[in-house]
Enzyme design. Sequence first.
Site, PDB file in Angstrom:
ATOM      1  N   SER A 192      25.897   8.078   5.290  1.00  0.00           N
ATOM      2  CA  SER A 192      24.511   7.790   4.919  1.00  0.00           C
ATOM      3  C   SER A 192      24.246   6.288   4.851  1.00  0.00           C
ATOM      4  CB  SER A 192      24.234   8.406   3.554  1.00  0.00           C
ATOM      5  OG  SER A 192      23.108   7.812   2.962  1.00  0.00           O
ATOM      6  N   TYR A 208      25.999  11.547  -4.463  1.00  0.00           N
ATOM      7  CA  TYR A 208      25.985  11.716  -3.003  1.00  0.00           C
ATOM      8  C   TYR A 208      26.691  10.552  -2.298  1.00  0.00           C
ATOM      9  CZ  TYR A 208      23.774  12.168   1.647  1.00  0.00           C
ATOM     10  OH  TYR A 208      23.532  12.277   2.989  1.00  0.00           O
TER      11      TYR A 208
HETATM   12  N1  LIG Z   1      18.467  14.412   6.209  1.00  0.00           N
HETATM   13  C1  LIG Z   1      18.728  13.158   5.896  1.00  0.00           C
HETATM   14  O1  LIG Z   1      17.819  12.369   5.573  1.00  0.00           O
HETATM   15  C2  LIG Z   1      20.130  12.624   5.969  1.00  0.00           C
HETATM   16  C3  LIG Z   1      20.329  11.229   5.849  1.00  0.00           C
HETATM   17  C4  LIG Z   1      21.632  10.735   5.905  1.00  0.00           C
HETATM   18  C5  LIG Z   1      22.703  11.596   6.084  1.00  0.00           C
HETATM   19  N2  LIG Z   1      22.475  12.958   6.168  1.00  0.00           N
HETATM   20  C6  LIG Z   1      23.639  13.837   6.328  1.00  0.00           C
HETATM   21  O2  LIG Z   1      23.477  14.604   7.505  1.00  0.00           O
HETATM   22  C7  LIG Z   1      24.198  15.819   7.367  1.00  0.00           C
HETATM   23  C8  LIG Z   1      23.335  16.987   7.824  1.00  0.00           C
HETATM   24  O3  LIG Z   1      22.249  17.108   6.928  1.00  0.00           O
HETATM   25  P1  LIG Z   1      20.834  17.750   7.312  1.00  0.00           P
HETATM   26  O4  LIG Z   1      19.824  16.765   6.905  1.00  0.00           O
HETATM   27  O5  LIG Z   1      20.841  18.280   8.682  1.00  0.00           O
HETATM   28  O6  LIG Z   1      20.783  18.915   6.215  1.00  0.00           O
HETATM   29  P2  LIG Z   1      20.568  20.495   6.298  1.00  0.00           P
HETATM   30  O7  LIG Z   1      19.532  20.845   7.300  1.00  0.00           O
HETATM   31  O8  LIG Z   1      20.384  20.917   4.883  1.00  0.00           O
HETATM   32  O9  LIG Z   1      21.989  21.007   6.816  1.00  0.00           O
HETATM   33  C9  LIG Z   1      23.128  21.009   6.028  1.00  0.00           C
HETATM   34  C10 LIG Z   1      24.180  21.814   6.742  1.00  0.00           C
HETATM   35  O10 LIG Z   1      25.397  21.807   5.976  1.00  0.00           O
HETATM   36  C11 LIG Z   1      25.900  23.133   5.947  1.00  0.00           C
HETATM   37  N3  LIG Z   1      26.705  23.347   4.754  1.00  0.00           N
HETATM   38  C12 LIG Z   1      26.365  23.059   3.477  1.00  0.00           C
HETATM   39  N4  LIG Z   1      27.340  23.466   2.640  1.00  0.00           N
HETATM   40  C13 LIG Z   1      28.311  24.021   3.414  1.00  0.00           C
HETATM   41  C14 LIG Z   1      29.570  24.617   3.138  1.00  0.00           C
HETATM   42  N5  LIG Z   1      30.019  24.758   1.877  1.00  0.00           N
HETATM   43  N6  LIG Z   1      30.310  25.072   4.163  1.00  0.00           N
HETATM   44  C15 LIG Z   1      29.865  24.961   5.447  1.00  0.00           C
HETATM   45  N7  LIG Z   1      28.688  24.397   5.765  1.00  0.00           N
HETATM   46  C16 LIG Z   1      27.922  23.932   4.764  1.00  0.00           C
HETATM   47  C17 LIG Z   1      24.652  24.016   5.946  1.00  0.00           C
HETATM   48  O11 LIG Z   1      24.942  25.295   6.459  1.00  0.00           O
HETATM   49  P3  LIG Z   1      25.009  26.659   5.620  1.00  0.00           P
HETATM   50  O12 LIG Z   1      24.008  26.577   4.520  1.00  0.00           O
HETATM   51  O13 LIG Z   1      24.726  27.711   6.641  1.00  0.00           O
HETATM   52  O14 LIG Z   1      26.426  26.710   5.146  1.00  0.00           O
HETATM   53  C18 LIG Z   1      23.750  23.270   6.918  1.00  0.00           C
HETATM   54  O15 LIG Z   1      24.012  23.678   8.236  1.00  0.00           O
HETATM   55  C19 LIG Z   1      24.653  15.889   5.922  1.00  0.00           C
HETATM   56  O16 LIG Z   1      26.005  15.513   5.806  1.00  0.00           O
HETATM   57  C20 LIG Z   1      23.780  14.863   5.230  1.00  0.00           C
HETATM   58  O17 LIG Z   1      24.389  14.337   4.077  1.00  0.00           O
HETATM   59  C21 LIG Z   1      21.222  13.479   6.129  1.00  0.00           C
END
Ligand SMILES: NC(=O)c1ccc[n+]([C@@H]2O[C@H](COP(=O)([O-])OP(=O)(O)OC[C@H]3O[C@@H](n4cnc5c(N)ncnc54)[C@H](OP(=O)(O)O)[C@@H]3O)[C@@H](O)[C@H]2O)c1
Length: 313
Positions: free
Chosen positions: A163, A176
């Site tokens: 992040s 986080y």
């Molecule tokens: N969105 C942002 O602004 C942002 C910014 C910086 C970094 N990020 C990072 O980008 C990554 C993806 O985030 P996103 O924004 O795409 O969020 P998202 O749409 O909420 O996706 C999160 C994913 O993680 C999976 N997950 C969560 N817990 C899990 C577990 N215990 N086992 C296996 N899979 C798990 C979820 O799948 P299931 O629920 O099906 O398990 C889902 O596919 C994350 O690491 C986040 O920290 C996001």
Amino acid sequence: MWRYWREHLNPYRARVHHGRTKLDGRRIVITGASSGIGRATALRVSAEGGIPLLLARRAEELEEVRTEIRSNGGAAYAYPCDLTDPESVRKTVDQMLAEQPAIDMLVNNAGRSIRRSVRLSYDRFHDYERAMAINYFGALRLILALLPHMTERKFGHIVNVSSIGVQGIAPRFSAYVASKSALDQFSKVAATETFGDGVTFTTVHMPLVRTPMIRPTKIYDAFPAKSPEQAADMIIQALEERPKHMGTGVGFIMQLAYAISPDLVDAIAYQGYRIFPDSTAAGGQGRVKLGKSERQLSKAAAALVRMTRGIHW
Ligand SMILES: NC(=O)c1ccc[n+]([C@@H]2O[C@H](COP(=O)([O-])OP(=O)(O)OC[C@H]3O[C@@H](n4cnc5c(N)ncnc54)[C@H](OP(=O)(O)O)[C@@H]3O)[C@@H](O)[C@H]2O)c1
């Protein structure tokens, strides 16, 4: 004979790539492929000729992604798995290694975000444990399980979706950002040990992206954010070019500013901490000073958001 040696005996044969594109035929584990950035990345990997191995807990959503890839003429495999459960990860890795001829790359994307100030976290130690369970230990478990396979083949690339918060400013994201930093630092050290085995790491310091993850924080509706497809473009670049680090200009400036004058950065971050409140879901007021329209931020808030584009306040 030369051809036989090159294709079957050369210890470095996994590194040599003859595909149509850089990812053509590469088998790439993508965690969190059921939603947001992971889903978009899986679709892009397939469009580049790669074969995504889709991991997440929700089997139905993974199946939808797999079906979409197949209907576009690509190949993908779904492996429902809870990354916080050691037994689930062990079984999944055993199954993948038994079913796939090889695993070339891993994208540690699955994650969970917690936006809550330290002041509201005095009795919430579990927030810190939950963030570590998925963002650090979940990714680490998978890396440790796949490294023997990658080092044996003398090739592998691991992309960690970290992040922009790690680069300097992230009030309310102590749980986080600490968990993301742990993975950043692990990978930095591991890379020094796996260099000779051809296993490399990229850390992507991702800015704000409009996915289900940020939906509960209503003030983000008024923030500029990347689309999941734009975020996926960054990950594709990380897989193709394998740099040590990727991020945005704002993130880099924050990091530089923090290295030069951490107190000044704290002072700026504190203004953001005051302007943008804890959301109601986190036990706060959830109200931000708005402009004329409910969807507009006040002038000061809007200026801060513009200055620190991509930062999740
Ligand atoms: N969105 C942002 O602004 C942002 C910014 C910086 C970094 N990020 C990072 O980008 C990554 C993806 O985030 P996103 O924004 O795409 O969020 P998202 O749409 O909420 O996706 C999160 C994913 O993680 C999976 N997950 C969560 N817990 C899990 C577990 N215990 N086992 C296996 N899979 C798990 C979820 O799948 P299931 O629920 O099906 O398990 C889902 O596919 C994350 O690491 C986040 O920290 C996001």
